[in-house]
Design a protein around this motif. Structure first.
Motif: not given
Length: 591
Positions: A192-203
């Motif tokens: 959910l954090a990745i798909e909805v909240l972060l708007f990025e996928w970084k280490p």
């Protein structure tokens, strides 16, 4: 040019990721945030139980209580109104940010508010949500805990010297930790954090979110409970039609999600037309909640008992129909009124009821199809297909049903994105004049390096050229605003611009001097062949210089120029890759 900008270029190294040692710092801080999220979840659960006991049973207790066990007669209409009046007053005189279900507010804070939430929100959001849910509001605790956990992470981050991006990481880490504390679904919370909240996928953001989530998960058995929230044995259908049926249910609940989202915002528009202050809207909406409670008390409150009954297949057909219709009406009206509460538990009930009814039509496995409906509607409504698929499996412990939940989530997601411009979460933000694109793509500028983007063998000016000759060149021949100045060996001495020529022309004192005597590369930003286009763009923005020379790292010889136009060409190439269609086998064609 600032020293920091050129240092960035000088130290730039090509790598798959941009992580540095600050990721470890954030991971350490995430341990604290995860603890706070778990405690926040425990506190919210206790507050909801306390409010439920006070409103419906007249006792001071934080033990679990179910509204359907209460016998209050016609007070079933009055109690939701009383709770909503309290929430309206809290929003009016406390903070307006406590209105709504919390996730859009968290997204807006992340994208447009530098990830800074206030202490007032951290206190008032769980309190108002507990009053709303405890007095019969048809909401879940996930939206409020996402906002509350996010506020805990944001407040902790604001006590430290961090960037807005780092504050975002800790805000989302707190939100994911809070969701894990409530539901015990760490993998779904991370997704959910990745798909909805972060708007990025970084280490930099992923690792701290994992740390906070798992910290909350480790503490959950001591604070809330252990194991899946709705642990039940649901046998998988053995029919070869099980997967296609899962896809069909996904399509059905995807359409249901569309109807719910559209209806919600139409109802919200109607509330905006009322000739009364918005503080009273929740009380007006609560009238519908109370009337719905008179029809069937199962539509009141978070409804976790109803979710459990749907999953074990023990719910009667009459109650399932009431949940599908009456629960939808009271939830939409209550949420449209602007009161405080979440969307996830109601969505699970509505999607689960749809799947349950399909199961009744099929004559078997109603609990299994309820779980499939839950996965699909979460995906369709929130535009989070991976979260929806995993969440249903984690909630029940039925990981062997993942192929079915995935196909349902994928089907619902396809329907949602094709038929709705925005999700139930982002529509509220769009109505405030903000646009959000929920697609992750590779930055085309980061894919290209300077030697791939630059204009090669650019026109240069020799350092031996006099100022007078340079002024004459800019008056009669110059095609660009600036040019590299080189020595006899082709090494960069600096850049000279049209503005320099105009200044020299007005001064008239430097005419005999040469460009080599006048320009300097000390303040001149440069790129190297392996410098990415993104860093070149950063140099242009920071310095205001529109043409960045590309030089050999060792000799400093000029190889090319990267201009704003070159960067735009790279972006356009990516656009063309999306819209130009070609066939390479079976005949030449291009569209």
């Amino acid at each position: 040019m600032s020293l920091a900008s050129q240092t960035l270029v000088d130290r730039h190294r090509l790598a798959d990721h941009t992580a540095d040692r600050r990721m470890l710092l954030l991971a350490g801080m995430a341990l604290v945030v995860g603890t706070g999220g778990a405690l926040g979840a425990w506190m919210l659960i206790k507050l909801i139980a306390l409010a439920t006991n006070l409103f419906w049973f007249g006792r001071l207790s934080a033990e679990d209580a179910v509204i359907t066990d209460a016998s209050v007669g016609v007070l079933v209409v009055a109690i939701p109104i009383i709770g909503s009046v309290i929430v309206g007053l809290m929003a009016r005189f406390g903070s307006e940010k406590i209105r709504g279900h919390g996730i859009p507010e968290a997204i807006e804070t992340i994208l447009f508010g530098e990830s800074r939430l206030s202490l007032k929100v951290a206190i008032l959001k769980p309190l108002s949500s507990a009053i709303s849910i405890g007095s019969g509001g048809p909401f879940g605790a996930e939206g409020p805990i996402i906002m509350t956990g996010g506020a805990i992470g944001s407040l902790f981050a604001q006590c430290c010297h961090l960037s807005a991006a780092e504050r975002k990481t800790l805000l989302v880490a707190g939100a994911a930790a809070g969701m894990t504390g409530i539901f015990g679904t760490p993998l779904a919370a991370i997704l959910l954090a990745i798909e909805v909240l972060l708007f990025e996928w970084k280490p930099r953001s992923f690792v701290p979110v994992v740390v906070a989530t798992m910290m909350s998960y480790a503490l959950r058995p001591y604070l809330v409970d252990s194991g899946p929230m709705f642990a039940t044995f649901i046998p998988l259908p053995q029919s070869p039609w099980a997967l296609p049926t899962s896809g069909l249910i996904g399509l059905i609940v995807g359409l249901e999600a569309m109807v719910l989202s559209t209806s919600l915002y139409r109802i919200e528009d109607l509330f905006h037309k009322l000739p009364v202050h918005w503080m009273w809207w929740p009380a007006i909406g609560a009238i519908t909640v109370g009337l719905g409670g008179m029809i069937d008390a199962h539509v009141l409150g978070a409804g976790y008992a109803s979710i459990a009954a749907l999953l074990d297949g023990s719910l009667s057909l009459k109650v399932a129909l009431a949940l599908l219709v009456v629960k939808a009406i009271v939830w939409l009206v209550a949420l449209g009124s602007g009161t405080s509460g979440g969307v996830l538990a109601p969505l699970l009930i509505l999607g689960g009821a749809a799947g349950f009814l399909v199961g009744q039509l099929l004559g078997a496995d109603a609990g299994f199809w309820a779980m499939i409906g839950m996965a699909g509607i979460m995906s369709g409504a929130m535009r989070a297909p991976l979260t929806g698929a995993i969440f249903a499996a984690e909630l029940t412990g039925q990981f062997d049903a993942l192929p079915h939940t995935i196909i349902a989530a994928g089907s619902a997601y396809a329907v949602s994105v094709l038929l709705m411009r925005r999700s139930i979460l982002t529509e509220k933000i769009a109505r405030r004049g903000r646009h959000i694109l929920q697609e992750y793509t590779i930055d085309t500028l980061e894919l290209g390096q300077a030697d791939q983007l630059m204009t090669r063998a650019p026109q240069t000016l020799p350092g031996s050229l006099t100022i007078a000759e340079a002024v004459a060149f800019f008056v009669s021949e110059a095609r660009y605003r600036s040019y590299p100045v080189i020595d006899a060996h082709g090494r960069l001495l600096g850049m000279v611009s049209r503005a320099d020529a105009l200044r020299w022309q007005s001064e008239g004192t430097l005419a005999p001097a040469t460009l080599a005597d006048t320009v300097s590369d000390a303040a001149q930003p440069v790129a190297y062949p392996d410098t990415t286009g993104g860093i070149v763009a950063d140099l242009i923005i920071e310095t205001g210089i529109g043409r960045i020379p590309v030089v050999e790292r060792q000799t400093h010889k000029v190889m090319g120029i990267v201009s704003r136009q070159d960067l735009l060409k790279a972006r356009n190439a990516n656009r063309l890759a999306e819209i130009e269609r070609e066939r390479f086998i079976g005949g030449a064609s291009k569209a």
